[in-house]
Design a protein around this motif. Sequence first.
Motif, PDB file in Angstrom:
ATOM      1  N   GLU A 277       0.718  -0.900  -0.100  1.00  0.00           N
ATOM      2  CA  GLU A 277      -0.505  -0.185   0.042  1.00  0.00           C
ATOM      3  C   GLU A 277       0.916   1.285   0.424  1.00  0.00           C
ATOM      4  O   GLU A 277       1.421   1.679   0.929  1.00  0.00           O
ATOM      5  CB  GLU A 277      -0.897  -0.419   1.520  1.00  0.00           C
ATOM      6  CG  GLU A 277      -1.669   1.524   1.404  1.00  0.00           C
ATOM      7  CD  GLU A 277      -3.217   1.260   2.636  1.00  0.00           C
ATOM      8  OE1 GLU A 277      -3.466   1.969   2.402  1.00  0.00           O
ATOM      9  OE2 GLU A 277      -2.987   0.229   3.303  1.00  0.00           O
ATOM     10  N   THR A 278       1.450   1.831  -1.186  1.00  0.00           N
ATOM     11  CA  THR A 278       1.710   3.285  -1.680  1.00  0.00           C
ATOM     12  C   THR A 278       1.566   4.297  -2.207  1.00  0.00           C
ATOM     13  O   THR A 278       0.250   3.598  -2.889  1.00  0.00           O
ATOM     14  CB  THR A 278       2.737   2.583  -2.493  1.00  0.00           C
ATOM     15  OG1 THR A 278       3.295   1.828  -1.231  1.00  0.00           O
ATOM     16  CG2 THR A 278       4.588   3.691  -1.885  1.00  0.00           C
ATOM     17  N   TRP A 279       0.722   5.183  -1.441  1.00  0.00           N
ATOM     18  CA  TRP A 279       0.529   6.517  -1.948  1.00  0.00           C
ATOM     19  C   TRP A 279       1.556   7.235  -2.835  1.00  0.00           C
ATOM     20  O   TRP A 279       2.490   7.986  -1.559  1.00  0.00           O
ATOM     21  CB  TRP A 279      -0.152   6.840  -1.507  1.00  0.00           C
ATOM     22  CG  TRP A 279      -2.289   5.803  -1.018  1.00  0.00           C
ATOM     23  CD1 TRP A 279      -1.752   4.753  -0.275  1.00  0.00           C
ATOM     24  CD2 TRP A 279      -2.917   5.825  -1.912  1.00  0.00           C
ATOM     25  NE1 TRP A 279      -2.445   4.319  -0.603  1.00  0.00           N
ATOM     26  CE2 TRP A 279      -3.428   4.766  -1.266  1.00  0.00           C
ATOM     27  CE3 TRP A 279      -3.233   6.721  -2.833  1.00  0.00           C
ATOM     28  CZ2 TRP A 279      -5.296   5.286  -2.282  1.00  0.00           C
ATOM     29  CZ3 TRP A 279      -4.836   6.774  -3.350  1.00  0.00           C
ATOM     30  CH2 TRP A 279      -5.084   5.892  -2.699  1.00  0.00           C
ATOM     31  N   SER A 280       1.375   8.078  -3.111  1.00  0.00           N
ATOM     32  CA  SER A 280       2.640   9.330  -3.873  1.00  0.00           C
ATOM     33  C   SER A 280       2.302  10.095  -3.344  1.00  0.00           C
ATOM     34  O   SER A 280       1.146  10.827  -2.207  1.00  0.00           O
ATOM     35  CB  SER A 280       2.541   9.631  -5.727  1.00  0.00           C
ATOM     36  OG  SER A 280       1.521   9.991  -5.756  1.00  0.00           O
TER      37      SER A 280
ATOM     38  N   LYS B 270      -1.298  11.713  -3.610  1.00  0.00           N
ATOM     39  CA  LYS B 270      -2.407  11.221  -3.613  1.00  0.00           C
ATOM     40  C   LYS B 270      -2.583   9.988  -4.749  1.00  0.00           C
ATOM     41  O   LYS B 270      -4.125   9.496  -4.586  1.00  0.00           O
ATOM     42  CB  LYS B 270      -3.601  12.128  -2.584  1.00  0.00           C
ATOM     43  CG  LYS B 270      -3.860  11.008  -1.786  1.00  0.00           C
ATOM     44  CD  LYS B 270      -3.291  10.703  -1.014  1.00  0.00           C
ATOM     45  CE  LYS B 270      -5.294  10.081  -0.097  1.00  0.00           C
ATOM     46  NZ  LYS B 270      -4.119   9.945   1.537  1.00  0.00           N
ATOM     47  N   LEU B 271      -2.218   9.615  -5.483  1.00  0.00           N
ATOM     48  CA  LEU B 271      -2.168   8.401  -6.447  1.00  0.00           C
ATOM     49  C   LEU B 271      -1.556   7.090  -5.789  1.00  0.00           C
ATOM     50  O   LEU B 271      -0.213   7.288  -5.272  1.00  0.00           O
ATOM     51  CB  LEU B 271      -1.616   8.702  -7.782  1.00  0.00           C
ATOM     52  CG  LEU B 271      -2.128  10.306  -8.442  1.00  0.00           C
ATOM     53  CD1 LEU B 271      -1.131  11.235  -9.220  1.00  0.00           C
ATOM     54  CD2 LEU B 271      -3.068  10.331  -8.942  1.00  0.00           C
ATOM     55  N   PRO B 272      -2.199   6.266  -5.714  1.00  0.00           N
ATOM     56  CA  PRO B 272      -1.834   4.686  -5.580  1.00  0.00           C
ATOM     57  C   PRO B 272      -0.702   4.561  -6.228  1.00  0.00           C
ATOM     58  O   PRO B 272      -0.235   4.814  -7.797  1.00  0.00           O
ATOM     59  CB  PRO B 272      -3.349   3.948  -5.880  1.00  0.00           C
ATOM     60  CG  PRO B 272      -3.736   4.512  -7.359  1.00  0.00           C
ATOM     61  CD  PRO B 272      -3.365   6.032  -6.733  1.00  0.00           C
ATOM     62  N   GLU B 273       0.792   4.016  -6.118  1.00  0.00           N
ATOM     63  CA  GLU B 273       1.537   3.145  -6.512  1.00  0.00           C
ATOM     64  C   GLU B 273       2.032   1.865  -6.305  1.00  0.00           C
ATOM     65  O   GLU B 273       3.069   1.417  -5.626  1.00  0.00           O
ATOM     66  CB  GLU B 273       2.637   4.722  -6.219  1.00  0.00           C
ATOM     67  CG  GLU B 273       2.821   6.451  -6.918  1.00  0.00           C
ATOM     68  CD  GLU B 273       2.474   5.877  -8.195  1.00  0.00           C
ATOM     69  OE1 GLU B 273       3.463   4.526  -9.109  1.00  0.00           O
ATOM     70  OE2 GLU B 273       2.586   6.618  -9.012  1.00  0.00           O
ATOM     71  N   ASN B 274       0.712   1.226  -5.966  1.00  0.00           N
ATOM     72  CA  ASN B 274       0.996  -0.675  -5.127  1.00  0.00           C
ATOM     73  C   ASN B 274       1.654  -1.403  -6.114  1.00  0.00           C
ATOM     74  O   ASN B 274       1.586  -0.933  -7.747  1.00  0.00           O
ATOM     75  CB  ASN B 274      -0.263  -0.752  -4.996  1.00  0.00           C
ATOM     76  CG  ASN B 274      -0.959  -0.102  -3.570  1.00  0.00           C
ATOM     77  OD1 ASN B 274      -0.287   1.121  -2.969  1.00  0.00           O
ATOM     78  ND2 ASN B 274      -2.255   0.506  -3.685  1.00  0.00           N
TER      79      ASN B 274
ATOM     80  N   ASP C 298      -7.328  -2.543  -9.081  1.00  0.00           N
ATOM     81  CA  ASP C 298      -7.444  -1.310  -9.871  1.00  0.00           C
ATOM     82  C   ASP C 298      -6.076  -0.327  -8.562  1.00  0.00           C
ATOM     83  O   ASP C 298      -5.982  -1.712  -7.486  1.00  0.00           O
ATOM     84  CB  ASP C 298      -8.760  -0.241  -8.623  1.00  0.00           C
ATOM     85  CG  ASP C 298      -9.839  -0.896  -9.950  1.00  0.00           C
ATOM     86  OD1 ASP C 298      -9.300  -0.203 -11.321  1.00  0.00           O
ATOM     87  OD2 ASP C 298     -10.849  -0.415  -9.956  1.00  0.00           O
ATOM     88  N   TRP C 299      -5.302   0.179  -8.808  1.00  0.00           N
ATOM     89  CA  TRP C 299      -4.409   0.378  -7.339  1.00  0.00           C
ATOM     90  C   TRP C 299      -3.174   0.014  -7.663  1.00  0.00           C
ATOM     91  O   TRP C 299      -1.983   0.641  -7.380  1.00  0.00           O
ATOM     92  CB  TRP C 299      -4.484   0.507  -5.864  1.00  0.00           C
ATOM     93  CG  TRP C 299      -6.143   1.686  -6.113  1.00  0.00           C
ATOM     94  CD1 TRP C 299      -7.198   1.769  -6.612  1.00  0.00           C
ATOM     95  CD2 TRP C 299      -6.432   1.654  -4.727  1.00  0.00           C
ATOM     96  NE1 TRP C 299      -7.541   3.015  -6.144  1.00  0.00           N
ATOM     97  CE2 TRP C 299      -7.634   2.481  -4.200  1.00  0.00           C
ATOM     98  CE3 TRP C 299      -5.842   1.241  -3.334  1.00  0.00           C
ATOM     99  CZ2 TRP C 299      -8.432   2.814  -3.400  1.00  0.00           C
ATOM    100  CZ3 TRP C 299      -6.674   1.690  -1.505  1.00  0.00           C
ATOM    101  CH2 TRP C 299      -7.905   2.364  -2.015  1.00  0.00           C
TER     102      TRP C 299
ATOM    103  N   ARG D 116       0.186  -0.904  -9.753  1.00  0.00           N
ATOM    104  CA  ARG D 116       1.071   0.600 -10.389  1.00  0.00           C
ATOM    105  C   ARG D 116       1.917  -0.766 -11.484  1.00  0.00           C
ATOM    106  O   ARG D 116       2.316  -0.767 -12.625  1.00  0.00           O
ATOM    107  CB  ARG D 116       1.691   1.635 -10.372  1.00  0.00           C
ATOM    108  CG  ARG D 116       0.560   2.562  -9.946  1.00  0.00           C
ATOM    109  CD  ARG D 116      -0.373   3.085 -11.509  1.00  0.00           C
ATOM    110  NE  ARG D 116      -0.660   3.773 -10.991  1.00  0.00           N
ATOM    111  CZ  ARG D 116      -2.603   3.349 -10.880  1.00  0.00           C
ATOM    112  NH1 ARG D 116      -2.920   2.091 -11.071  1.00  0.00           N
ATOM    113  NH2 ARG D 116      -3.553   4.172 -10.600  1.00  0.00           N
TER     114      ARG D 116
END
Length: 418
Positions: free
Chosen positions: A237-240, A243-247, A273-274, A276
Amino acid sequence: MSAAADQHIDVRTITEAEYTDWLKAVHAGFLRPPVVSAEDAAGRLAHTDVSRVRGAFEGGRCVATFRSFAQELTAPGGAALAVSAVTGVTVTATHRRRGLLTRMMTAELSAAKERGEVASTLVAAEYPIYGRYGYGPAAGFAEWEIDTGRTGLDPRWARPDDGARIDLVDPAEAGKVGAEVFERFRAAQPGAVSRDRRWWDLATGAAHRDGWTEPFFAVYRTADGEAAGLAAYTADETWSDAKLPENTAKVRQLIATDPRAERALWHYLCSIDWIRRVRTGYRAPDALLPLYLPNPRAARIITQSDFLWLRLLDVAAALETRTYAAEGELVLEVHDAAGLASGRFLLAAAATGARCTPTTRSAELSLDVGELGTLYLGDESAVRLLALGRVVEGREGAAARMDALFRTDRRPWCPDMF
């Protein structure tokens, strides 16, 4: 200090009472904290054949470890080869270069041959070690990272368009379905090794394992409901900062019985979804994966290496077990410093099967048992080894003839660490 000076170190089969100390030595050898819970030790011991567990002891302390277990290896053509799988090999840092591994390995290979096991296998942590004992790298792997945004897949993709479906299932169902799918998969994949019930219990959490995290399990079912593929994966669970998902999804295993099922599972993973990036885990070096994507450049190789090493113990039985790409004869002179597999053999390959027998005919190709292990599954070329000086031709063209016989349609791949 010479190995002869260390004969006072007792190298032998351990007892059940010594298993916990042996396991602590394994942890220390692999640079892990040498702490073993009673529950973990008891769980492992219940599924361990202690008669195949060796240790080196000095003053009552275990300073080197070695274990083997019975396994099946899929040979080209789909037949199963009975092998001794070697694992848990360590020598404590204070006792290296004293011949302890040689003593344990010598005892194991002799015992494996007496048990009727045709070969020995292992996964080598370090390349230079095991060639000394007649092993050769026989199957490799590659790992890809997929940039999901560059795949060219329609982000609205949700399910296969041929009536098939993908379902998320619980661990219990994954263990049942996965075992059935895997048996069909390994029968067609040279280099694959058998998985027992314990393997699936560990992979699905049915058996206790320290640090285990439950993955997601996705099952591919054909239009008629038959399971034909399984993927197990985790996701971080990684967010930039924006506030964009970078999972990243990390694949623990993905097996399928046909390309359609495999394609669908990879498309599914790249469409979550989410997510990357998708880390594929260790795959066959000639995997079709990149070409499953509209833009294959979205998948880049991040790791590529040797993996499964093979040591033949019964040359005739091993060569008779596999199939060949052509008909023909070849006389091989096999050298084995340990004397377990030496000899001159006439291999006669035919559509109805192969025969391999001792012969007095002149050798057409001479090679070490480790080189034969490297060639056995079809992942290496005798012509390449000839150029490297690792095989010797007694008759011109013998290396090319061996390649014609040993060629396989797909490269061998072993999905499992052991």
